[in-house]
Design a protein around this motif. Sequence first.
Motif, mmCIF file in Angstrom:
data_model
loop_
_atom_site.group_PDB
_atom_site.id
_atom_site.type_symbol
_atom_site.label_atom_id
_atom_site.label_comp_id
_atom_site.label_asym_id
_atom_site.label_seq_id
_atom_site.Cartn_x
_atom_site.Cartn_y
_atom_site.Cartn_z
ATOM 1 N N VAL A 154 11.451 -2.381 0.429
ATOM 2 C CA VAL A 154 9.886 -2.971 0.340
ATOM 3 C C VAL A 154 8.984 -2.021 -0.297
ATOM 4 O O VAL A 154 8.988 -0.953 -0.156
ATOM 5 N N CYS A 155 7.914 -2.530 -1.065
ATOM 6 C CA CYS A 155 6.904 -2.051 -1.485
ATOM 7 C C CYS A 155 5.747 -2.050 -0.204
ATOM 8 O O CYS A 155 5.340 -3.052 0.258
ATOM 9 N N ALA A 156 5.405 -0.719 0.178
ATOM 10 C CA ALA A 156 4.610 -0.711 1.305
ATOM 11 C C ALA A 156 3.201 -0.366 1.368
ATOM 12 O O ALA A 156 2.531 0.432 2.010
ATOM 13 N N GLU A 157 2.813 -0.460 -0.060
ATOM 14 C CA GLU A 157 1.481 -0.099 -0.564
ATOM 15 C C GLU A 157 0.802 -1.360 -1.127
ATOM 16 O O GLU A 157 1.422 -1.651 -2.299
ATOM 17 N N LEU A 158 -0.280 -1.671 -0.797
ATOM 18 C CA LEU A 158 -0.884 -2.959 -1.421
ATOM 19 C C LEU A 158 -1.028 -2.553 -2.976
ATOM 20 O O LEU A 158 -1.954 -1.500 -3.128
ATOM 21 N N CYS A 159 -0.545 -3.239 -3.963
ATOM 22 C CA CYS A 159 -0.526 -2.546 -5.467
ATOM 23 C C CYS A 159 -0.932 -3.471 -6.192
ATOM 24 O O CYS A 159 -0.834 -3.211 -7.475
ATOM 25 N N GLY A 160 -1.450 -4.754 -5.812
ATOM 26 C CA GLY A 160 -1.837 -5.909 -6.782
ATOM 27 C C GLY A 160 -1.305 -7.201 -6.460
ATOM 28 O O GLY A 160 -0.822 -7.393 -5.346
ATOM 29 N N ILE A 198 -0.489 3.206 -7.175
ATOM 30 C CA ILE A 198 0.228 3.718 -6.089
ATOM 31 C C ILE A 198 1.109 2.465 -5.556
ATOM 32 O O ILE A 198 0.516 1.530 -5.071
ATOM 33 N N HIS A 199 2.473 2.762 -5.182
ATOM 34 C CA HIS A 199 3.352 1.913 -4.648
ATOM 35 C C HIS A 199 3.640 2.805 -3.400
ATOM 36 O O HIS A 199 3.493 3.822 -3.141
ATOM 37 N N ASP A 200 4.815 2.210 -2.490
ATOM 38 C CA ASP A 200 5.185 3.159 -1.637
ATOM 39 C C ASP A 200 6.717 2.544 -1.293
ATOM 40 O O ASP A 200 7.030 1.385 -1.025
#
Length: 349
Positions: free
Chosen positions: A212-218, A177-179
């Motif tokens: 920006v990616c707003a989900e901790l994805c790695g 999951i990304h955001d």
Amino acid sequence: MNRERGRDEKTPVLWMVVHGVIASAIGIAAGLAIKWFPEQASTQAGPIDHLYDVLIWTSVPVFVTVSIIVLFSVRNFKMRPGEEQLDGPPIHGNTRLEVIWTAIPAVILVVLCSYAWIVLTDIEEARADEMRINVVGQQFAWTFEYPQAGGKPIKSTQLYLPKDRPVRFHVKALDVIHDFWVPAFRMKIDAVPGLETRYRVTPNRLGNYPVVCAELCGLGHSVMRSRTLVVTKAQFNTWLAEQKAPTAAAGGGGDIDGKKLFTDGNGAATACGACHTLADAGSQSQTGPDLDKNLAGKDAEFIKQGIVAPDTRVAPGFQKGIMPKNYGDTLSAEELDALVKYLGEVAGK
Ligand code: CUA
């Protein structure tokens, strides 16, 4: 309250109200004065910022009310010396109080939710002349695809948008999951594997804004960033035309400049120099391995594998999964060869 104790006979309601009003006024003024968000760059941003202001207007007085009642209770109902063994008066709830403290928050919630729902539905209404863009998130890069009638979509790692043209984003994720978030547009939504999420935006201000990616994805989450370029319609059409005929822009003769690819990327592939140190290209970033050290003396096959299948072998001290795995797609075969050739020639020199 507290009558048995014979203290604080006068209910200090007036005191609480006066201080509550003063504290709320200060809190609201401070909340509205702070610039919480970057410059607005979409027609959606205005209504969202207004919604946020309304939330400040309502939530500050709620916070102040609760805090004042808590402080008042701590001060007036605390245990005094000699009362350690007392159990307090045997009271059993207060129906009128309970009705009040349930009804008021319920009304506030219903009103705010309705207002928010109306705003969000309104700003995401379908517009005529919408342009569809597919957004693909993967560890750790964004790819933007512009579908072309009767042809392959144009892919880019930078988001080009013509000003004032409504856009509908179709958002997907390939791994976790990304955001997808463009703070200047105020819109953001999760990119979920196996699902397609959407939102609409109409950019209304020229400029260059972060994606920006707003989900901790790695591990590479913090570097999963890109740029949105809101340009004029004419500039957008020129850019689109260039993407359709990329070989024409390479200077003719099919000679691709490996160094330029390394430093600038190609519009679809992110520039290697953004993350890697390479003396010949003047890049000094340490997000990824130092290529002068790691590629010196290596053959073309080794270098190529490092680009298209970066997780096969990872340099000591670095983790798998940080480098985007999409270079095999975003570089043409000729570009890949040019890049490998360039790296083979200059790494470690
Ligand atoms: Cu992708 Cu965080």
